[in-house]
Design an enzyme around this catalytic site. Structure first.
Site, PDB file in Angstrom:
ATOM      1  N   HIS A  53      40.284  31.669  44.749  1.00 47.69           N
ATOM      2  CA  HIS A  53      40.740  32.334  43.538  1.00 47.69           C
ATOM      3  C   HIS A  53      42.068  31.750  43.051  1.00 47.69           C
ATOM      4  O   HIS A  53      42.275  31.544  41.856  1.00 47.69           O
ATOM      5  CB  HIS A  53      40.889  33.827  43.821  1.00 47.69           C
ATOM      6  CG  HIS A  53      41.145  34.647  42.609  1.00 47.69           C
ATOM      7  ND1 HIS A  53      40.140  35.135  41.815  1.00 47.69           N
ATOM      8  CD2 HIS A  53      42.300  35.071  42.053  1.00 47.69           C
ATOM      9  CE1 HIS A  53      40.656  35.825  40.823  1.00 47.69           C
ATOM     10  NE2 HIS A  53      41.966  35.810  40.936  1.00 47.69           N
ATOM     11  N   HIS A 100      36.465  39.745  36.642  1.00 52.13           N
ATOM     12  CA  HIS A 100      36.748  40.768  37.641  1.00 52.13           C
ATOM     13  C   HIS A 100      35.415  41.287  38.165  1.00 52.13           C
ATOM     14  O   HIS A 100      35.121  42.477  38.109  1.00 52.13           O
ATOM     15  CB  HIS A 100      37.621  41.883  37.061  1.00 52.13           C
ATOM     16  CG  HIS A 100      38.817  42.177  37.898  1.00 52.13           C
ATOM     17  ND1 HIS A 100      39.287  43.430  38.160  1.00 52.13           N
ATOM     18  CD2 HIS A 100      39.636  41.346  38.577  1.00 52.13           C
ATOM     19  CE1 HIS A 100      40.356  43.357  38.932  1.00 52.13           C
ATOM     20  NE2 HIS A 100      40.575  42.103  39.207  1.00 52.13           N
ATOM     21  N   GLN A 331      49.000  46.924  40.832  1.00 49.95           N
ATOM     22  CA  GLN A 331      48.971  46.601  39.403  1.00 49.95           C
ATOM     23  C   GLN A 331      50.291  46.926  38.722  1.00 49.95           C
ATOM     24  O   GLN A 331      51.164  47.554  39.306  1.00 49.95           O
ATOM     25  CB  GLN A 331      47.846  47.390  38.743  1.00 49.95           C
ATOM     26  CG  GLN A 331      46.472  46.943  39.177  1.00 49.95           C
ATOM     27  CD  GLN A 331      46.106  45.611  38.588  1.00 49.95           C
ATOM     28  OE1 GLN A 331      45.836  45.492  37.399  1.00 49.95           O
ATOM     29  NE2 GLN A 331      46.106  44.572  39.404  1.00 49.95           N
ATOM     30  N   ASN A 563      38.862  30.130  33.927  1.00 49.15           N
ATOM     31  CA  ASN A 563      38.851  30.742  35.241  1.00 49.15           C
ATOM     32  C   ASN A 563      37.544  30.328  35.913  1.00 49.15           C
ATOM     33  O   ASN A 563      36.545  30.121  35.240  1.00 49.15           O
ATOM     34  CB  ASN A 563      38.925  32.273  35.042  1.00 49.15           C
ATOM     35  CG  ASN A 563      38.753  33.049  36.331  1.00 49.15           C
ATOM     36  OD1 ASN A 563      37.797  33.801  36.480  1.00 49.15           O
ATOM     37  ND2 ASN A 563      39.648  32.873  37.260  1.00 49.15           N
TER      38      ASN A 563
END
Lengths: 773, 266
Positions: A53, A100, A331, A563
């Site tokens: 990632h 996500h 977050q 991404n």
């Protein structure tokens, strides 16, 4: 942790016992580089930074090989959190695009919400105002074996998006939804965010020049760090297995749009202060990889080191181990690097003016350390050094040469007899979950907040906003990818996704200015999956290259952000290759944009783009005949370019009053949607013979070859035809808008479709709400 | 003439609301909730914009209604100054009792429930354009000062809790008799259909906006600031591309009303 001197099995056991995802050889290379056994916090830092990632260890070489990330309008390519292209001499558009997927499959609401939360931070931290988002979604088959679970995921994801996005106050202006059984146990939730910033006011996600020499402060802003999201990037870099579900839940972050909203306003105040006083800062969001990723990348990208004290970081509890503090993905946090003389005023903005500690329990801004010049990444906790490693070694990551092997794709064209009643068939296609009106979903989204919205979901192929009051320019946004094409040909899936995303913005009159790619695939350690990935990237890069940036011959439309999401795979198999493309279009004056609904009875309707026998992966084959087929739509690059630019020009010259691109569902769905999108009362009468093709009626109507339908302004027919001819396009005047709510299609003297549009509207509107019930 | 656009933590419509007020000729600024409340006295009117103040904790508007800034606003309201609450602003005004202004918390804006042909067809957040019918004569209320009874105004709405409910059955009669019901949801022809989609959230008697007995305080669920410029209109409205970027949309009449009210009343 002991590594040196142990055998592979012992090292493996040690790594797994603390929950590390690093391979044995990766752990050994860390020990070798350090010249000693690493500490557990050090290994977690490497685990995070070397995850797929964060490091793109499997994909980087392929992306570098194929993608064009530069161009005459590019202000910033993909090197930071978001890409930036110029709108004019003053304004720029900022765009970021992420996935996500895994979190949304496990906890749909929280997963999707934190997806938005992360992507808007990426755009905001560049100094930009976030002005729009888009959500490409892929769910499993709502009528298949796993239908209840699929619907639970779909509903949770949509709820997560609206509950977060609406509260944050950023309009959702585009998106798409596709249902396909390959997503039964692995949904895709991609998110795109767009912002605007003045060229001279872009903030970099790195330590400013001189930060090390002058000992700039490192400040963390926002929510108190907790253990949420710990292991998130590692979780994103593995296949999903049911038995891990319990553990994986802990790796999902907890969203808070309210705190984000307040943080954005405080950030705005900080940015204004630094602009007014000419102070250069570094600013970055804490996303995947948390504190470790943000701090090490901000230092390393400027050639500096970091000396950080985790005791100074505000935390939700004091009993967190150092690796959790460093790598959790709590977050709603940002990192600021600023000269010490700014620090008191920055702290005041967050802790007093915006009163973070009282607005949200434990939230604040805290100074946590200094930028250094020694190139070391040092963290301390409870008086001991928990990490002391080379910042460059940590952030450089690793590269894998993955093996690729073409997947054997065993698909055939079916032998089918054309159905007798094509009206019924068209109705069935219009009611299918993948073609029907998206209204059920977009009514949950606040598409109007900020008051900038010009074209909303459902009104045209792309959304449009006028994001800067006092300016006329508009930003258009669309997203696209067809998984069924990916199943047949990854290469053409990549190319058609680029072409369709560009057609979508062209259909409102905007020119494609930049693209982003979010590449969703299976496990790259499997050669077939890696081959699919490479084929898709090659296809989308070829299309971006061949379709040209408007006004610049032979110049690719740049891909400034993106991404890669691998491991979208469960024991049932991988998802269909899904290179999801977002396209940002620009238009000089938003009032020149056109929408798709029919405008006036009597107007002529033109087809742009010849029909080919390309029904592989089509809605018609799958919905009506239950097959995938083989003849996938391809992109004829020169034709596609001419179509796109002819449509943009004809709208700019006000020759066209409505336009809609042809994609899934073919010409038939496109025509029906133009009639269904507006007020009742108008219809169409089309003569398919004017398409100049010897295909059978069903193929003419349902082929998904690219193209457009245009409604010509009354009296402009000749001018439009001249313009189209100038681009070398065939003139195919199919028919007219009529004043009765019916759709007629004639073929070789027979009426092959006769559809009552008020009945069709019911089926078209119900298709999606039924599928999500 | 200067208005304060009140900004709570979680407010998200303050910028476009200020832009819309300015387009109607009002001067103004955004007023952060924790500024000294006495600074509010220098303004001629107040707008509480939409958003999710304090995250809708407890109930939409409930926390913000207890802030000191609301006590200051209550005093200004008693002086006859105009206050308009939009969406979350309306919710805050009902939670604070400023609306319907009869001394208590008499109505609430509850969760949407969409009913058609006797069945619930949808729940939750809903975003769409709607048409409002003005139910009161001109000059009755600050935010509809220049609108006549029967005038139609279109603007978008976007909320999950806009369903006006009350436990007091006599209240509806009183609101009707005292001309406190300022706006009702209707179709494009002005017909107040009782079912979804015209009654978009299940609100009693299609109520979209109410005022206090004195008429200076108005709350409405739809967003006039998102309809203050012609280019914001839906594409099916022919006015959308007419005029330049400053050309007015129908929602601007709410802010023009406020301006006219201030001119007349001071």
């Amino acid at each position: 942790m002991r590594i040196i001197g142990l055998n592979d099995r012992e090292v493996e056991a040690g790594l797994r016992s603390v929950g590390l995802g690093l391979t044995v050889s990766e752990a050994r290379s860390v020990a070798e580089a350090l010249g000693r056994d690493p500490t557990v916090p050090e290994l977690f830092n490497y685990d995070t930074m070397w995850s797929e990632h964060c490091s793109y260890k499997s994909s980087r070489a392929t992306l570098n090989e194929f993608l064009h990330t530069e161009g005459p309008n590019v202000v910033q390519g993909p090197e930071e959190d978001a890409g930036i292209v110029a709108i004019d001499d003053e304004w720029c558009v900022v765009i970021a695009h992420e996935s996500h997927n895994h979190p949304s499959q496990i906890l749909p609401n929280e997963g999707a919400a934190t997806g938005i939360g992360g992507i808007v931070r990426d755009v905001n931290c560049m100094g930009a105002k976030v002005v729009a988002t888009a959500d490409p979604l892929r769910f499993g088959d709502p009528y298949g074996e796993d239908k209840n679970h699929v619907r639970w995921v779909a509903e949770g994801v949509v709820d997560g998006i609206w509950q977060y996005g609406n509260a944050l106050g950023v309009p959702i202006i585009a998106g798409d939804v596709v249902f396909d059984d390959s997503f039964d146990s692995n949904c895709l939730v991609n998110v795109v965010a767009v912002g605007v910033v003045k060229r001279g006011e872009i903030i970099k996600s790195r330590a400013p020049a001189g930060a090390g020499e002058k000992g700039y402060d490192v400040i963390v802003v926002g929510k108190p760090t907790d253990s949420s999201g710990f292991g998130g990037v590692t979780f994103a870099s593995e296949e999903l297995r049911e038995e891990d579900e319990e553990a994986n839940r802990g790796a999902i972050q907890i969203p808070d749009p309210f705190l984000k909203n307040v943080l954005f306003k405080a950030n705005e105040a900080l940015f204004k202060l630094t602009r007014d006083e000419g102070i250069v800062i570094g600013f970055k969001d804490l996303g995947g990889g948390g504190f470790t990723c943000a701090s090490s990348e901000m230092g390393a990208s400027a050639g500096y080191g970091m000396d950080l004290d985790l005791d100074l970081l505000h935390k939700a509890s004091e009993d967190l181990p150092p690796e959790v503090v460093a790598c959790a993905e709590t977050q709603e946090r940002f990192m600021l690097i600023c000269p010490p003389e700014l620090t008191p005023r920055a702290l005041k903005i967050y802790n007093e003016d915006w009163d973070l500690p009282n607005v949200y329990e434990g939230a604040r801004a805290s100074v946590v350390g200094k930028v250094t010049t020694d190139g070391r990444y040092i963290t301390r906790y409870r008086g001991i050094v928990t990490c002391d490693i080379s910042i460059e070694h940590l952030t450089r990551g690793i590269r894998y040469e993955r093996e690729e092997r073409p997947r054997v794709i065993d698909l055939e064209e079916p032998e089918i007899a054309a159905p007798e009643d094509l009206s019924e068939v068209l109705l069935k296609v219009l009611a299918s979950p993948n073609v029907s009106s998206r209204e059920h979903i977009y009514r949950y989204y606040d598409t109007e907040v900020q008051g900038n919205t010009v074209i909303r979901p459902g009104e045209a192929d792309a959304g449009l906003i006028a994001p800067v009051r006092g300016e006329k320019f508009g930003i258009a946004l669309s997203v696209d990818a067809n998984p069924f094409y990916g199943r047949i040909s990854p290469y053409w899936a990549g190319a058609t996704a680029v072409a369709e995303a560009m057609r979508n913005v062209a259909a409102i009159g905007a020119y494609p200015a930049t693209l982003t790619d979010c590449l969703n695939f299976g496990n790259p350690e499997k050669p077939e999956a890696f081959w699919e990935f490479r084929e898709c990237v090659r296809g989308l890069a070829d299309a971006a290259k061949a379709l040209w940036l408007k006004g610049y011959e032979d110049t690719p439309v740049p891909i400034v952000s993106g991404n890669v999401s691998f491991y979208n795979e469960s024991p049932d198999g991988a998802v269909d290759p899904s290179p999801i493309i977002a396209c940002v279009g620009l238009i000089d004056d938003v009032r020149d944009a056109v929408t798709m609904e029919l405008k006036k009875a009597g107007d002529s309707v033109y087809l742009i783009g010849p029909r080919f026998d390309e029904l592989g992966g089509s809605e018609y084959y799958r919905t009506v005949h239950g097959v995938t087929g083989k003849n996938v739509p391809i992109v004829r690059f020169e034709l596609e370019r001419n179509m796109i630019y002819a449509v943009i020009d004809s709208i700019a010259e006000k020759l066209v009053v409505a336009a809609h691109d042809i994609s899934n569902g073919g010409l038939g769905a496109t025509a029906a949607e133009m009639a269904l999108a507006g007020r009742a009362g108008l219809g169409l009468e089309l003569d398919l013979d004017a398409a100049g093709s010897d295909l059978s009626a069903d193929r003419l109507i349902f082929s998904e070859s690219s193209g457009f339908l245009l409604e010509c302004r009354e009296g402009a027919e000749e001018e439009l035809e001249t313009l189209l001819k100038g681009y070398g396009l065939d003139i195919m005047k199919l028919g007219n808008v009529t004043s009765s709510p019916e759709l007629f299609m004639n073929h070789k003297g027979n009426t092959v479709v006769r559809m009552d549009l008020s009945a069709a509207k019911k089926a078209w509107t119900a298709g999606l709400s039924e599928a999500m019930r | 003439m200067k208005v304060a656009v009140i900004q709570f933590p979680g407010t998200n419509c303050e910028h476009e609301t200020l832009v819309a007020a300015r387009s109607a000729g009002l001067a103004g600024e955004i007023f952060r909730w924790n500024r000294p409340a006495e600074e509010l006295t220098e303004f001629d009117g107040y707008i509480i914009p939409g958003g999710f103040s304090y995250q809708d904790r407890l109930r939409a508007g409930a926390i913000a209604s207890k802030e000191p800034v609301m006590d200051a606003l209550r005093e200004e309201a008693e002086r006859g100054k105009p206050i308009i609450g939009i969406c979350n602003g309306f919710q805050i005004l009902t939670e604070s009792g400023l609306l319907p202004g009869l001394g208590g918390v008499d109505v609430a804006l509850a969760s949407n429930v969409m009913v058609s042909k006797g069945e619930i067809v949808r729940r939750g957040f809903y975003c769409a354009w709607t048409t409002l019918r003005c139910e009161t004569p001109a000059r009755r209320c600050s935010g509809s000062f220049i609108l006549d009874k029967g005038d139609l105004v279109s603007m978008p709405l976007a909320h999950a809790e806009g369903n006006l409910v009350t436990a007091d059955e006599d209240l509806m009669e009183r609101l009707n008799e005292e001309d406190q019901i300022v706006f009702r949801y209707c179709d494009e022809g002005g017909n107040v259909e009782r079912e979804f989609p015209v009654n978009v959230n299940g609100s009693r008697e299609n109520i979209a906006g109410i005022c206090n007995p004195e008429g200076n305080v108005l709350g409405l669920m739809p967003h006039p600031e998102r309809s203050s410029f012609a280019w914001q209109l839906p594409p099916t409205d022919s006015a959308k591309s007419a005029g330049d970027m400053t050309a007015p949309g129908p929602g601007r009449r709410i802010f023009e009303s406020m301006k006219r009210y201030i001119e007349v009343m001071r």
